[in-house]
Design an enzyme around this catalytic site. Structure first.
Site, PDB file in Angstrom:
ATOM      1  N   ASP A  75      -7.763  25.382 -14.349  1.00  0.00           N
ATOM      2  CA  ASP A  75      -7.291  26.078 -13.155  1.00  0.00           C
ATOM      3  C   ASP A  75      -8.505  26.565 -12.368  1.00  0.00           C
ATOM      4  OD1 ASP A  75      -6.176  27.870 -11.299  1.00  0.00           O
ATOM      5  OD2 ASP A  75      -4.636  28.548 -12.697  1.00  0.00           O
ATOM      6  N   VAL A  76      -8.638  26.149 -11.118  1.00  0.00           N
ATOM      7  CA  VAL A  76      -9.810  26.534 -10.327  1.00  0.00           C
ATOM      8  C   VAL A  76      -9.879  28.037 -10.086  1.00  0.00           C
ATOM      9  CG1 VAL A  76     -10.070  24.294  -9.192  1.00  0.00           C
ATOM     10  CG2 VAL A  76      -8.623  26.062  -8.139  1.00  0.00           C
ATOM     11  N   ASN A 102     -11.353  19.655  -3.961  1.00  0.00           N
ATOM     12  CA  ASN A 102     -10.150  19.174  -3.298  1.00  0.00           C
ATOM     13  C   ASN A 102      -8.887  19.943  -3.666  1.00  0.00           C
ATOM     14  OD1 ASN A 102      -8.433  16.834  -2.020  1.00  0.00           O
ATOM     15  ND2 ASN A 102      -7.709  17.045  -4.126  1.00  0.00           N
ATOM     16  N   SER A 153      -8.651  20.942   6.444  1.00  0.00           N
ATOM     17  CA  SER A 153      -7.444  20.464   7.101  1.00  0.00           C
ATOM     18  C   SER A 153      -7.615  20.655   8.603  1.00  0.00           C
ATOM     19  CB  SER A 153      -6.240  21.283   6.602  1.00  0.00           C
ATOM     20  OG  SER A 153      -5.110  21.128   7.425  1.00  0.00           O
ATOM     21  N   TYR A 170      -2.373  29.478   4.333  1.00  0.00           N
ATOM     22  CA  TYR A 170      -2.912  28.119   4.372  1.00  0.00           C
ATOM     23  C   TYR A 170      -3.956  27.991   5.478  1.00  0.00           C
ATOM     24  CZ  TYR A 170      -2.946  23.022   4.136  1.00  0.00           C
ATOM     25  OH  TYR A 170      -3.339  21.707   3.993  1.00  0.00           O
ATOM     26  N   THR A 205       1.074  12.386   1.035  1.00  0.00           N
ATOM     27  CA  THR A 205       0.915  12.763  -0.372  1.00  0.00           C
ATOM     28  C   THR A 205       2.131  13.583  -0.798  1.00  0.00           C
ATOM     29  OG1 THR A 205      -0.180  14.872   0.083  1.00  0.00           O
ATOM     30  CG2 THR A 205      -1.594  12.911  -0.043  1.00  0.00           C
TER      31      THR A 205
END
Length: 271
Positions: A75-76, A102, A153, A170, A205
């Site tokens: 887990d980052v 990523n 993004s 986000y 995706t």
């Protein structure tokens, strides 16, 4: 000679989607891969996240290309898990030349919980910071340069997606990556370590092609005109983004650092 022949790439969020395809594209061009993914579901997510089986499929696909690969569930958000994954990767595959940070989530949804803000920031922004802080010291110590790409993004360049907690998180996290990228690019330039960010529009995706995103847009139709591309294309292919990542980490981009590379069919430039 292939473009990243005998390089070692450390890639997060590699179980599926962009991360898997980046790993495969770099492997096609000669890289060995340390592939990391959380492989568990978040209570705040309204779509299915990647699984252990997905990560295993990534490993098999890379092995089929004849490259070395290690897959690790980490887990980052957890610095110790990342450190352990990195240590195992170096011991098994070799010293890292390339980092593709990523791992990310898109938690905006009609019924998003309160936790959507913090989970998004923790994974999309702090997780990238943790990744770089884990890997970069060894790259500096080795003294052979290197290349780092952060997956941002179009939401890292424009204030889109509306006022929901998940959407604001986000956009904030993807904007934050630009600041991280530019700072690391300056800090690491003297070590010949290049740092850039890639900014896709919507990519085909599992994170985007999901009923929760469809329902979110149906509930907020006023957002739709602001998230369409200038060129006549809806979602771009993940391969288009992987090609951009390959360029940034290969010698073709050897003097490219501190840049925001858009793969967005004209989205960010649209009037």
């Amino acid at each position: 000679m292939r473009r990243v022949e005998n390089k070692v790439a450390f890639i997060t969020g590699a179980a599926r989607g962009q991360g898997r395809n980046h790993a495969l594209r770099l492997a096609e061009e000669g890289a060995d891969i340390i592939a990391v993914d959380m492989c568990k579901q978040l209570p705040s997510a309204r779509y299915d996240l990647a699984t252990s089986e997905d990560l295993a499929d990534t490993r098999k696909a890379i092995e089929a290309l004849g490259r070395k690969v290690l897959t690790v569930e980490a887990d980052v958000r957890d610095e110790q898990q990342l450190a352990d994954a990195f240590r195992e990767g170096v011991a098994t595959i070799g010293l890292v030349d390339i980092v593709v940070a990523n791992a990310g989530v898109a938690l905006f949804a009609v019924d998003q919980p309160h936790e959507a803000w913090q989970d998004t920031i923790d994974i999309n922004l702090t997780g990238v910071f943790n990744t770089l802080e884990t890997v970069v010291p060894s790259m500096v110590e080795r003294g052979q340069g290197g290349a780092i790409v952060l997956t941002s993004s179009t939401a890292g360049l424009r204030g889109i997606l509306g006022p929901s907690r998940g959407a604001l998180a986000y956009v904030a996290s993807k904007h934050g990556l630009v600041g991280l990228m530019r700072s690391y690019a300056n800090n690491l330039a003297a070590h010949s370590i290049r740092v850039n960010s890639v900014h896709p529009t919507g990519v085909e995706t599992p994170m985007i092609v999901t009923p929760s995103i469809d329902a979110f847009l149906e509930a907020n139709p006023e957002l739709v005109p602001h998230i369409t591309n200038a060129m006549p294309v809806g979602l771009v292919s993940v391969q288009d983004v992987s090609n951009a990542v390959l360029y940034l980490v290969s010698d073709e981009g050897r003097y490219v650092t501190g840049t925001t590379l858009s793969v967005d069919a004209g989205f960010a430039n649209k009037i």
